[in-house]
Design an enzyme around this catalytic site. Structure first.
Site, PDB file in Angstrom:
ATOM      1  N   TYR A  58      -0.874 -53.860  -3.598  1.00  0.00           N
ATOM      2  CA  TYR A  58      -1.137 -53.044  -2.406  1.00  0.00           C
ATOM      3  C   TYR A  58      -2.094 -53.734  -1.428  1.00  0.00           C
ATOM      4  O   TYR A  58      -2.185 -53.347  -0.265  1.00  0.00           O
ATOM      5  CB  TYR A  58      -1.749 -51.681  -2.763  1.00  0.00           C
ATOM      6  CG  TYR A  58      -0.946 -50.805  -3.689  1.00  0.00           C
ATOM      7  CD1 TYR A  58       0.385 -51.082  -3.985  1.00  0.00           C
ATOM      8  CD2 TYR A  58      -1.524 -49.672  -4.270  1.00  0.00           C
ATOM      9  CE1 TYR A  58       1.108 -50.273  -4.853  1.00  0.00           C
ATOM     10  CE2 TYR A  58      -0.805 -48.851  -5.132  1.00  0.00           C
ATOM     11  CZ  TYR A  58       0.503 -49.173  -5.423  1.00  0.00           C
ATOM     12  OH  TYR A  58       1.190 -48.367  -6.280  1.00  0.00           O
ATOM     13  N   ILE A 230       0.295 -38.615  -8.579  1.00  0.00           N
ATOM     14  CA  ILE A 230      -0.623 -39.355  -7.685  1.00  0.00           C
ATOM     15  C   ILE A 230      -0.125 -39.326  -6.240  1.00  0.00           C
ATOM     16  O   ILE A 230       0.251 -40.364  -5.684  1.00  0.00           O
ATOM     17  CB  ILE A 230      -0.818 -40.806  -8.186  1.00  0.00           C
ATOM     18  CG1 ILE A 230       0.530 -41.474  -8.521  1.00  0.00           C
ATOM     19  CG2 ILE A 230      -1.725 -40.841  -9.408  1.00  0.00           C
ATOM     20  CD1 ILE A 230       0.427 -42.993  -8.669  1.00  0.00           C
ATOM     21  N   SER A 233      -1.978 -39.535   0.567  1.00  0.00           N
ATOM     22  CA  SER A 233      -2.134 -39.073   1.940  1.00  0.00           C
ATOM     23  C   SER A 233      -3.353 -39.743   2.565  1.00  0.00           C
ATOM     24  O   SER A 233      -4.351 -39.986   1.887  1.00  0.00           O
ATOM     25  CB  SER A 233      -2.288 -37.553   2.032  1.00  0.00           C
ATOM     26  OG  SER A 233      -2.486 -37.201   3.395  1.00  0.00           O
ATOM     27  N   ARG A 238      -4.638 -32.833   4.167  1.00  0.00           N
ATOM     28  CA  ARG A 238      -3.544 -32.916   3.191  1.00  0.00           C
ATOM     29  C   ARG A 238      -4.057 -33.298   1.795  1.00  0.00           C
ATOM     30  O   ARG A 238      -3.552 -32.808   0.782  1.00  0.00           O
ATOM     31  CB  ARG A 238      -2.510 -33.938   3.660  1.00  0.00           C
ATOM     32  CG  ARG A 238      -1.758 -33.486   4.891  1.00  0.00           C
ATOM     33  CD  ARG A 238      -0.825 -34.588   5.328  1.00  0.00           C
ATOM     34  NE  ARG A 238      -0.001 -34.170   6.451  1.00  0.00           N
ATOM     35  CZ  ARG A 238       0.839 -34.987   7.075  1.00  0.00           C
ATOM     36  NH1 ARG A 238       0.954 -36.247   6.680  1.00  0.00           N
ATOM     37  NH2 ARG A 238       1.563 -34.542   8.077  1.00  0.00           N
ATOM     38  N   ASN A 242      -3.301 -31.006  -1.333  1.00  0.00           N
ATOM     39  CA  ASN A 242      -2.604 -31.529  -2.503  1.00  0.00           C
ATOM     40  C   ASN A 242      -3.389 -31.316  -3.800  1.00  0.00           C
ATOM     41  O   ASN A 242      -2.827 -31.408  -4.892  1.00  0.00           O
ATOM     42  CB  ASN A 242      -2.292 -33.019  -2.317  1.00  0.00           C
ATOM     43  CG  ASN A 242      -1.312 -33.267  -1.192  1.00  0.00           C
ATOM     44  OD1 ASN A 242      -0.685 -32.335  -0.692  1.00  0.00           O
ATOM     45  ND2 ASN A 242      -1.181 -34.517  -0.769  1.00  0.00           N
TER      46      ASN A 242
HETATM   47  P1  A2P Z   1       0.170 -39.127   5.261  1.00  0.00           P
HETATM   48  O1  A2P Z   1      -0.336 -40.257   4.402  1.00  0.00           O
HETATM   49  O2  A2P Z   1       0.341 -39.512   6.688  1.00  0.00           O
HETATM   50  O3  A2P Z   1      -0.597 -37.848   5.074  1.00  0.00           O
HETATM   51  P2  A2P Z   1       4.292 -39.656  -1.842  1.00  0.00           P
HETATM   52  O4  A2P Z   1       3.002 -39.230  -2.458  1.00  0.00           O
HETATM   53  O5  A2P Z   1       5.501 -39.086  -2.493  1.00  0.00           O
HETATM   54  O6  A2P Z   1       4.385 -41.158  -1.710  1.00  0.00           O
HETATM   55  O7  A2P Z   1       4.297 -39.070  -0.339  1.00  0.00           O
HETATM   56  C1  A2P Z   1       3.407 -39.573   0.627  1.00  0.00           C
HETATM   57  C2  A2P Z   1       3.899 -39.208   2.012  1.00  0.00           C
HETATM   58  O8  A2P Z   1       3.844 -37.786   2.188  1.00  0.00           O
HETATM   59  C3  A2P Z   1       3.075 -39.808   3.099  1.00  0.00           C
HETATM   60  O9  A2P Z   1       3.912 -40.119   4.190  1.00  0.00           O
HETATM   61  C4  A2P Z   1       2.078 -38.698   3.464  1.00  0.00           C
HETATM   62  O10 A2P Z   1       1.696 -38.810   4.809  1.00  0.00           O
HETATM   63  C5  A2P Z   1       2.908 -37.471   3.225  1.00  0.00           C
HETATM   64  N1  A2P Z   1       2.112 -36.326   2.752  1.00  0.00           N
HETATM   65  C6  A2P Z   1       1.229 -36.324   1.721  1.00  0.00           C
HETATM   66  N2  A2P Z   1       0.730 -35.088   1.510  1.00  0.00           N
HETATM   67  C7  A2P Z   1       1.287 -34.290   2.443  1.00  0.00           C
HETATM   68  C8  A2P Z   1       1.167 -32.922   2.744  1.00  0.00           C
HETATM   69  N3  A2P Z   1       0.380 -32.116   2.039  1.00  0.00           N
HETATM   70  N4  A2P Z   1       1.900 -32.426   3.793  1.00  0.00           N
HETATM   71  C9  A2P Z   1       2.709 -33.224   4.512  1.00  0.00           C
HETATM   72  N5  A2P Z   1       2.883 -34.538   4.264  1.00  0.00           N
HETATM   73  C10 A2P Z   1       2.173 -35.067   3.239  1.00  0.00           C
END
Ligand code: A2P
Length: 276
Positions: A58, A230, A233, A238, A242
């Site tokens: 990363y 995991i 965001s 968010r 979460n």
């Molecule tokens: P961002 O980082 O801009 O908040 P995953 O965990 O499956 O990889 O998903 C991550 C994606 O979901 C990212 O694009 C993140 O955007 C978005 N995301 C994370 N939490 C939320 C939330 N509670 N509501 C809307 N989008 C979210």
């Protein structure tokens, strides 16, 4: 406590080596090194997260390290995962670099990022990293059921964790069952489908019914199966949202509706298209 059991507070899981993994963590994949990643980790720790998941690939271990250093939360209260990038060739040497970047003397979990090359070559080096005290637990990521058995076949210890792409739309049931049968905890990355699953109609319907957000529903679906998760965001609100997944329950009916969204056919494969 038996292997795989929940911890007393219901927010962690016992691993096969006696260590514990918190069910909720912040994933920092696709966060840029610098301010973005530092802020996200700092907010997560302020908001009660005690589990951060990064990787050599990363390129943001230094930012994670800065946020850890700046935090008032004691190091021993935080579960840190990083992953061995197979291109780095030597898990021990690569871990020494990770520890330097993270500014810690050990991580809690060190995973082989993918079965690149073959499934087993890196495992002795992972065990060595553990013996040296660089990692409390060692495991794998993106390994299918056959590759998991190959690692168990060559190892003196079994992986503690297999971290894979897992959610109600990627409900890899045969791989989950294979992990559970072998005492390996499956950990879910991309639990929101990198954001794609948030607009799913069934997910939204369930969210409306339980008066929660789609993200909380998708994360709760994992937690209710005792699966560490995991979500990533970079937004403070968010990250907070979460984490609020321990104060409600999905009914059996809602769990079944979400189970039915699986697009993998209940596969024992970890990914559909290996990128390594
Ligand atoms: P961002 O980082 O801009 O908040 P995953 O965990 O499956 O990889 O998903 C991550 C994606 O979901 C990212 O694009 C993140 O955007 C978005 N995301 C994370 N939490 C939320 C939330 N509670 N509501 C809307 N989008 C979210």
């Amino acid at each position: 406590m038996t292997i795989g059991a929940l911890t007393a507070d219901g927010r962690g899981r016992l691993l096969n080596d006696g260590n514990q993994i918190p069910l909720l963590g912040l994933g920092v994949w696709q966060m840029s090194d610098g301010r973005e990643c530092e802020d996200a980790v700092r907010w997560a720790l302020e908001l009660g997260y005690r589990h951060i998941d990064t990787a050599q690939a990363y390129g943001n271990e230094e930012s994670v390290g800065k946020a850890l250093l700046a935090s008032a939360v004691p190091r021993d209260d935080i579960f840190i995962t990083t992953k061995f990038l197979p291109g780095n060739r030597d898990p021990v040497a690569a871990m020494e670099q990770s520890l330097r970047r993270l500014g810690v003397d050990h991580v809690d979990l060190y995973l082989i990022h993918s079965p690149q090359g073959d499934a087993t070559w890196a495992w002795p080096g992972m065990e060595r990293a553990r013996e040296l005290g660089y990692a409390r637990s060692v495991g794998i990521s993106n390994f299918n059921a056959t590759e998991l058995d190959e690692v168990i076949g060559v190892g003196t210890i079994a992986p503690a964790v297999n971290q894979i792409n897992f959610s109600s739309l990627q409900y890899r049931k045969a791989l989950l069952e294979a992990c559970e049968r072998r005492g390996v905890v499956l950990e879910a990355y991309s639990p929101l489908g990198t954001g794609r699953h948030l607009g799913n109609q069934t997910v939204r319907l369930v969210a409306d019914r339980v008066e929660r957000t789609p993200a909380q529903v998708l994360l709760r679906w994992c937690i209710q199966r005792d699966i560490p998760v995991i979500p990533k965001s970079t937004h403070r609100d968010r990250i907070e949202e979460n984490a609020d997944i321990f104060s409600f329950q999905l009914s059996d009916e809602d769990m079944r509706a979400l189970d039915a969204l699986d697009e993998t056919g209940g596969t024992d494969r970890a990914v559909e298209h290996p990128w390594w």
